[in-house]
Design a protein around this motif. Sequence first.
Motif, PDB file in Angstrom:
ATOM      1  N   SER A  28     -24.953  45.408 -12.524  1.00 46.00           N
ATOM      2  CA  SER A  28     -24.788  45.824 -11.122  1.00 46.00           C
ATOM      3  C   SER A  28     -24.311  47.372 -11.033  1.00 46.00           C
ATOM      4  CB  SER A  28     -23.953  44.819 -10.261  1.00 46.00           C
ATOM      5  OG  SER A  28     -22.559  44.960 -10.914  1.00 46.00           O
ATOM      6  N   SER A  29     -24.474  47.756  -9.575  1.00 44.49           N
ATOM      7  CA  SER A  29     -24.255  49.077  -9.333  1.00 44.49           C
ATOM      8  C   SER A  29     -22.657  49.552  -9.557  1.00 44.49           C
ATOM      9  CB  SER A  29     -24.541  49.690  -8.192  1.00 44.49           C
ATOM     10  OG  SER A  29     -24.081  48.762  -7.138  1.00 44.49           O
ATOM     11  N   ASP A  30     -21.740  48.273  -9.645  1.00 45.37           N
ATOM     12  CA  ASP A  30     -20.489  48.651  -9.836  1.00 45.37           C
ATOM     13  C   ASP A  30     -20.070  48.957 -11.162  1.00 45.37           C
ATOM     14  OD1 ASP A  30     -20.979  45.826 -10.306  1.00 45.37           O
ATOM     15  OD2 ASP A  30     -18.818  45.312  -9.972  1.00 45.37           O
ATOM     16  N   LEU A  31     -21.021  48.570 -12.002  1.00 44.24           N
ATOM     17  CA  LEU A  31     -20.711  49.169 -13.502  1.00 44.24           C
ATOM     18  C   LEU A  31     -21.060  50.458 -13.812  1.00 44.24           C
ATOM     19  CD1 LEU A  31     -21.905  45.534 -15.225  1.00 44.24           C
ATOM     20  CD2 LEU A  31     -19.366  46.463 -14.940  1.00 44.24           C
ATOM     21  N   GLU A  32     -22.018  50.916 -12.750  1.00 44.66           N
ATOM     22  CA  GLU A  32     -22.416  52.412 -13.094  1.00 44.66           C
ATOM     23  C   GLU A  32     -21.231  53.454 -13.026  1.00 44.66           C
ATOM     24  OE1 GLU A  32     -25.662  52.952 -10.169  1.00 44.66           O
ATOM     25  OE2 GLU A  32     -26.799  51.550 -11.331  1.00 44.66           O
ATOM     26  N   ILE A  33     -21.227  54.564 -13.858  1.00 47.03           N
ATOM     27  CA  ILE A  33     -20.470  55.499 -13.749  1.00 47.03           C
ATOM     28  C   ILE A  33     -20.988  56.819 -13.301  1.00 47.03           C
ATOM     29  CG2 ILE A  33     -19.011  54.386 -15.611  1.00 47.03           C
ATOM     30  CD1 ILE A  33     -19.837  56.705 -17.500  1.00 47.03           C
ATOM     31  N   GLY A  34     -22.323  56.988 -12.970  1.00 47.72           N
ATOM     32  CA  GLY A  34     -22.948  58.024 -12.372  1.00 47.72           C
ATOM     33  C   GLY A  34     -23.471  59.006 -13.514  1.00 47.72           C
ATOM     34  N   ILE A  35     -23.368  58.425 -14.741  1.00 46.66           N
ATOM     35  CA  ILE A  35     -24.013  59.343 -15.980  1.00 46.66           C
ATOM     36  C   ILE A  35     -25.120  58.609 -16.608  1.00 46.66           C
ATOM     37  CG2 ILE A  35     -23.683  60.611 -17.962  1.00 46.66           C
ATOM     38  CD1 ILE A  35     -20.675  60.738 -17.487  1.00 46.66           C
ATOM     39  N   PRO A  36     -26.468  59.021 -16.052  1.00 46.09           N
ATOM     40  CA  PRO A  36     -27.599  58.061 -16.198  1.00 46.09           C
ATOM     41  C   PRO A  36     -27.730  57.689 -17.717  1.00 46.09           C
ATOM     42  CG  PRO A  36     -28.140  59.626 -14.774  1.00 46.09           C
ATOM     43  CD  PRO A  36     -26.770  59.850 -15.152  1.00 46.09           C
ATOM     44  N   VAL A  37     -27.559  58.423 -18.695  1.00 41.23           N
ATOM     45  CA  VAL A  37     -27.668  58.170 -19.996  1.00 41.23           C
ATOM     46  C   VAL A  37     -26.766  57.166 -20.591  1.00 41.23           C
ATOM     47  CG1 VAL A  37     -26.363  60.002 -20.779  1.00 41.23           C
ATOM     48  CG2 VAL A  37     -28.152  59.071 -22.372  1.00 41.23           C
ATOM     49  N   ILE A  38     -25.273  57.440 -20.036  1.00 39.08           N
ATOM     50  CA  ILE A  38     -24.321  56.344 -20.487  1.00 39.08           C
ATOM     51  C   ILE A  38     -24.628  55.036 -19.599  1.00 39.08           C
ATOM     52  CG2 ILE A  38     -21.996  55.512 -20.454  1.00 39.08           C
ATOM     53  CD1 ILE A  38     -22.711  57.917 -22.408  1.00 39.08           C
ATOM     54  N   ASP A  39     -25.005  54.954 -18.241  1.00 41.94           N
ATOM     55  CA  ASP A  39     -25.291  53.912 -17.810  1.00 41.94           C
ATOM     56  C   ASP A  39     -26.510  53.021 -18.288  1.00 41.94           C
ATOM     57  OD1 ASP A  39     -23.373  54.213 -15.553  1.00 41.94           O
ATOM     58  OD2 ASP A  39     -24.963  55.205 -14.505  1.00 41.94           O
ATOM     59  N   SER A  40     -27.443  53.710 -18.857  1.00 41.94           N
ATOM     60  CA  SER A  40     -28.646  52.821 -19.455  1.00 41.94           C
ATOM     61  C   SER A  40     -28.261  52.493 -20.806  1.00 41.94           C
ATOM     62  CB  SER A  40     -29.806  53.987 -19.602  1.00 41.94           C
ATOM     63  OG  SER A  40     -29.538  54.776 -20.559  1.00 41.94           O
ATOM     64  N   GLN A  41     -27.518  53.241 -21.488  1.00 38.58           N
ATOM     65  CA  GLN A  41     -26.683  52.508 -22.870  1.00 38.58           C
ATOM     66  C   GLN A  41     -25.885  51.169 -22.382  1.00 38.58           C
ATOM     67  OE1 GLN A  41     -24.776  55.819 -24.828  1.00 38.58           O
ATOM     68  NE2 GLN A  41     -26.706  56.928 -25.117  1.00 38.58           N
ATOM     69  N   HIS A  42     -25.086  51.230 -21.311  1.00 36.42           N
ATOM     70  CA  HIS A  42     -24.267  50.279 -20.969  1.00 36.42           C
ATOM     71  C   HIS A  42     -25.020  49.030 -20.690  1.00 36.42           C
ATOM     72  CE1 HIS A  42     -20.409  52.821 -19.949  1.00 36.42           C
ATOM     73  NE2 HIS A  42     -20.422  52.630 -21.304  1.00 36.42           N
ATOM     74  N   GLN A  43     -26.217  49.399 -20.011  1.00 33.92           N
ATOM     75  CA  GLN A  43     -27.255  48.159 -19.437  1.00 33.92           C
ATOM     76  C   GLN A  43     -27.796  47.610 -20.680  1.00 33.92           C
ATOM     77  OE1 GLN A  43     -29.684  50.518 -16.515  1.00 33.92           O
ATOM     78  NE2 GLN A  43     -29.969  48.255 -15.997  1.00 33.92           N
ATOM     79  N   ARG A  44     -27.971  48.327 -21.785  1.00 37.60           N
ATOM     80  CA  ARG A  44     -28.646  47.746 -23.221  1.00 37.60           C
ATOM     81  C   ARG A  44     -27.499  46.905 -23.733  1.00 37.60           C
ATOM     82  NH1 ARG A  44     -31.883  45.399 -25.313  1.00 37.60           N
ATOM     83  NH2 ARG A  44     -32.517  45.904 -27.471  1.00 37.60           N
ATOM     84  N   ILE A  45     -26.306  47.356 -23.588  1.00 44.05           N
ATOM     85  CA  ILE A  45     -25.255  46.365 -24.400  1.00 44.05           C
ATOM     86  C   ILE A  45     -25.159  45.015 -23.427  1.00 44.05           C
ATOM     87  CG2 ILE A  45     -22.598  46.376 -24.571  1.00 44.05           C
ATOM     88  CD1 ILE A  45     -22.947  49.378 -25.201  1.00 44.05           C
ATOM     89  N   VAL A  46     -25.116  45.160 -22.270  1.00 40.25           N
ATOM     90  CA  VAL A  46     -25.253  44.097 -21.368  1.00 40.25           C
ATOM     91  C   VAL A  46     -26.445  43.177 -22.011  1.00 40.25           C
ATOM     92  CG1 VAL A  46     -25.690  43.019 -19.073  1.00 40.25           C
ATOM     93  CG2 VAL A  46     -24.020  44.902 -19.254  1.00 40.25           C
ATOM     94  N   GLU A  47     -27.619  43.801 -22.218  1.00 37.02           N
ATOM     95  CA  GLU A  47     -28.526  43.005 -22.700  1.00 37.02           C
ATOM     96  C   GLU A  47     -28.313  42.141 -24.060  1.00 37.02           C
ATOM     97  OE1 GLU A  47     -32.188  45.314 -22.791  1.00 37.02           O
ATOM     98  OE2 GLU A  47     -32.043  45.779 -20.380  1.00 37.02           O
TER      99      GLU A  47
END
Length: 150
Positions: free
Chosen positions: A6-25
């Motif tokens: 969810s957006s509350d997990l975004e830190i606003g650095i797209p490359v890091i956010d996409s990596q975090h999303q992958r970790i969630v997966e």
Amino acid sequence: MSLQWSSDLEIGIPVIDSQHQRIVEYINGVELAHQHHSQKELLVVLDELVDYTLSHFEFEESLIEEAGYPFTKAHKKVHALFTRRVQGYQQRAKAGEDVTEELTHTLKTWLVNHIKHDDRDYTGVVKDNMNEATKRVKAKSGSWMSRLFG
């Protein structure tokens, strides 16, 4: 219950956010392996999760170090402690122990807390550094290249 990005997990650095999303997966993959009662599937997902997380940590650490984040050493230590903890679960799983519930809880709790607190702390410094680097590149490319092709 799977972890939802969810957006509350975004830190606003797209490359890091996409990596975090992958970790969630991957975390959700651990939970799925548990639902399938598949130790083999768990071990595969766990290996992938550990490999991906290690590369993410290295990338993140290089960004914060380059940006001059004052708590880089402490951030690296948090990563190292977490890595050892997950590798302990990995060894227990390889020995045949069912660690999925404990592991899933640990992964979800740690990731959410780490993103919302530790990672958000470095966001401003890294964004500023990235913006400055972009300005420098634009200034350099705007000099001889624009004259050549302008």
